[in-house]
Design an enzyme around this catalytic site. Structure first.
Site, PDB file in Angstrom:
ATOM      1  CD  GLU A 196     -38.146  28.141  40.224  1.00  0.00           C
ATOM      2  OE1 GLU A 196     -37.692  27.558  39.210  1.00  0.00           O
ATOM      3  OE2 GLU A 196     -37.574  29.090  40.772  1.00  0.00           O
TER       4      GLU A 196
ATOM      5  CG  ASP B 183     -20.502  17.752  50.879  1.00  0.00           C
ATOM      6  OD1 ASP B 183     -20.499  16.607  51.342  1.00  0.00           O
ATOM      7  OD2 ASP B 183     -19.521  18.524  50.937  1.00  0.00           O
TER       8      ASP B 183
HETATM    9  C1  NOJ Z   1     -18.983  15.347  53.427  1.00  0.00           C
HETATM   10  C2  NOJ Z   1     -18.867  14.206  52.472  1.00  0.00           C
HETATM   11  O1  NOJ Z   1     -19.779  13.192  52.826  1.00  0.00           O
HETATM   12  C3  NOJ Z   1     -17.428  13.768  52.517  1.00  0.00           C
HETATM   13  O2  NOJ Z   1     -17.228  12.546  51.839  1.00  0.00           O
HETATM   14  C4  NOJ Z   1     -16.567  14.869  51.947  1.00  0.00           C
HETATM   15  O3  NOJ Z   1     -15.213  14.517  52.052  1.00  0.00           O
HETATM   16  C5  NOJ Z   1     -16.803  16.179  52.698  1.00  0.00           C
HETATM   17  N1  NOJ Z   1     -18.181  16.446  52.934  1.00  0.00           N
HETATM   18  C6  NOJ Z   1     -16.223  17.344  51.924  1.00  0.00           C
HETATM   19  O4  NOJ Z   1     -16.977  17.580  50.768  1.00  0.00           O
END
Ligand code: NOJ
Ligand code: CA
Length: 575
Positions: free
Chosen positions: A279, A234
């Site tokens: 790994e 993310d």
């Molecule tokens: C991207 C994610 O896809 C989204 O849903 C989220 O709110 C933000 N990153 C923050 O983690």
């Protein structure tokens, strides 16, 4: 920049329980993720096993046969960890467990094993930029003194102004409002501020901290050792910050000069993560994969994230945001394939953007997260949007590389734009004081069966309603209704995935553009069985003549007298 570590696969589970690599054919890659069809599963809205109105792992386990019959190769789960749900699970309080509303770690283990038995791999979401404000490291940091080691794991700073009453700099939260929140110190006095690029409940980690680096490498091993096959990372370009925390002028481009986007030091994080993934074995059926949520306008900067020593691949956001326009799509396709380091991914929708049926049903068919309120002003022509979404599905599934399918896309669900204000949950809605409706409209619980809500989302007779209301019109878009109809979006997805799966040359390999009229995209794929498959997509306003063909493999709509109607795609066997 590469660390080319290849250690013996000490942790790789062997024997039954892990999917075997697919049928090999010329041009078929060794690594499953390069051409997989990956289903994005948003647990909260997929299927509710226990009747509380919220999707859960029991619901997913019951519906695995549905996903197997859809013909996907892997599932990407949005965050499934314990979370106060300030941002739908992207605020994690324990990276090594499962949100109790969704189930238990034992449920996850069983789910992983059952999915593998179906030949389906598992990708999970890891959120390294920020934790939940309820994470023990953050509550510990709040309890500790300014300057303590506990606070070093986050970004705590004194405020500006006479008594520290102003935030340390001018950064704004991506969800709206300031990116800093002031804390109350243990003695009750107003104290330091902490950084959160998203909601205040999502404090940013300090990736200059060795503790943070070690912790995440360990979290990766925790899940890889449980059999997880891939990690979606993310906000992958945001982790590292300029420790001087300078004001932003607004003019900075992502890159080394930007205080927090795409800084060069972020690559050492992913080089270390790649060594961890390796790994567990590389390539083939054992390979573990890292896919980054990297959103950068500059292809050369994006390319730095992928390659043998770093991430395996990244999401293709330019394709998702592209308008339904032949020249623009062709440009994005060419740019994607030119990024030789990164096997292509093709994405039409996800849980952050408006659903594709609605996007393509508007007079302006582009999309951008920053401009959602602008797009929501347009009326949506659902019939037109659905026709185009069908054509887009066949265009997308004919391209070489991996394809991501966001749950409900295969049913042709639309963006629900009329959710009552008091039911909206997305922090974007509250933090922009309603100016931006946020993402709830793409996260409505799936309709499975029956003629009225909850459409089989929860077991019959459940006391609780789905956590967001489903439109009653979705009675025609349930899995059972669409299974019964050969003309449904679901039947189209099933058939396209079946053909794609049984023709390796349609997945991986190359494509060759063919001459075509304005507004038409035509290209050939070589499935390795002699004749080519030609994909022809008509994005123009009128019908176009089809090229000579031996047979029609699949079409997104009826073909008329050797011509391809507008907003229709056909897969033809030619030559
Ligand atoms: C991207 C994610 O896809 C989204 O849903 C989220 O709110 C933000 N990153 C923050 O983690
Ligand atoms: Ca439930």
């Amino acid at each position: 920049m590469g660390i080319h570590v290849h250690m013996p696969s000490a942790h790789a589970p062997s024997g039954p329980g892990r999917p075997e690599s697919g049928r090999k054919a010329p041009g078929h890659p060794d690594s499953w993720w390069q051409c997989a069809a990956i289903y994005q599963l948003y647990v909260r809205s997929f299927a509710d096993g226990n009747g509380d109105g919220i999707g859960d792992l029991a619901g997913v386990r019951e519906r695995l046969p549905y996903l197997a019959s859809l013909g996907i190769d892997a599932i990407w789960f949005n965050p499934w960890y314990p979370s106060p749900m300030a941002d739908a699970g992207y605020d994690i309080s324990d990276y090594r467990s499962i949100e109790p509303v969704f189930g238990t770690l034992a449920d996850a283990d069983a789910l992983i094993a059952e999915a593998h038995a179906h030949g389906i791999r598992i990708i999970i979401d890891v959120v390294p930029n920020h934790a939940s404000s309820r994470h023990p490291w953050f509550t510990g940091a709040l309890a500790a003194a300014p300057g303590s080691a506990a606070r070093e794991r986050f970004w705590f700073r004194p405020g500006r102004g006479v008594s520290g009453e102003l935030p340390p700099n001018n950064w704004q939260s991506i969800f709206g409002g300031p990116a800093w929140t002031r804390v109350t110190e243990a003695d009750g006095s107003p104290g330091q501020w902490y950084l959160h690029l998203f909601a205040p409940e999502q404090p940013d980690f300090n990736w200059g901290s060795a503790d943070v680096r070690r912790e995440f490498e360990d979290v990766l091993r925790f899940w890889f050792s449980r059999g997880v096959d891939g990690i979606r990372i993310d906000s992958a370009a945001l982790l590292c910050k300029d420790a001087a925390l300078p004001d932003v002028s607004g003019g900075e481009r992502p890159g080394p000069a930007h205080p927090y986007t795409d800084r060069d030091d972020v690559h050492s994080v992913y080089q270390a993560w790649r060594a961890v993934a390796d790994e567990y074995g590389t390539g083939g059926s054992g390979g573990r994969m890292l896919i980054g949520e990297v959103w950068l306008p500059d292809a050369a900067r994006l390319a730095r994230y992928v390659g043998p020593g770093e991430l395996h691949t990244v999401f293709n956001f330019p394709y998702l945001n592209c308008p339904w326009d032949a020249a623009s799509l062709r440009r994005v396709i060419d740019e994607t394939l030119a990024l030789a380091e990164a096997p292509a991914t093709w994405v039409l929708s996800n849980h952050d953007v408006d659903r594709v049926v609605s996007r393509y049903g508007r007079p302006d068919t582009a999309f951008s997260l920053d401009q959602r309120p602008y797009f929501h002003r347009f009326p949506v022509d659902l019939a037109l949007g659905t026709r185009r979404a069908r054509a887009a599905a066949l265009l997308t599934m004919a391209l070489p590389g991996a394809v991501y399918i966001y749950q409900g896309e295969e049913l042709g669900l639309w963006e629900v734009q009329d959710i009552p204000d008091e039911l909206r949950q997305d922090p974007i809605w509250t933090r922009t004081a309603g100016a931006d409706p946020g993402r709830d409209g793409s996260r409505i619980p799936l309709p499975w069966s029956g003629t009225e809500p909850p459409f089989g989302f929860s077991p019959a007779g459940s006391p609780s309603e789905p956590w967001l209301p489903q439109p009653k019109e979705w009675r025609d878009l349930t899995v059972s209704a669409e299974t019964a109809s050969p003309d449904s979006m679901l039947s189209l997805y099933r058939e396209a995935l079946r053909i794609r799966r049984s023709s390796p040359g349609l997945r991986d390999g190359s494509m060759t553009w063919q001459p075509s009229a304005d507004g038409v995209l035509a290209f050939d794929r070589l499935p390795g069985e002699g004749a080519a498959v030609r994909c022809v997509a008509n994005l123009s306003a009128g019908p176009v003549a089809l090229p000579p063909y031996a047979s029609v493999l699949l079409a997104s709509g009826p073909l008329a007298d050797g011509s391809l109607p507008p907003d229709t795609t056909a897969w033809l066997r030619v030559g």
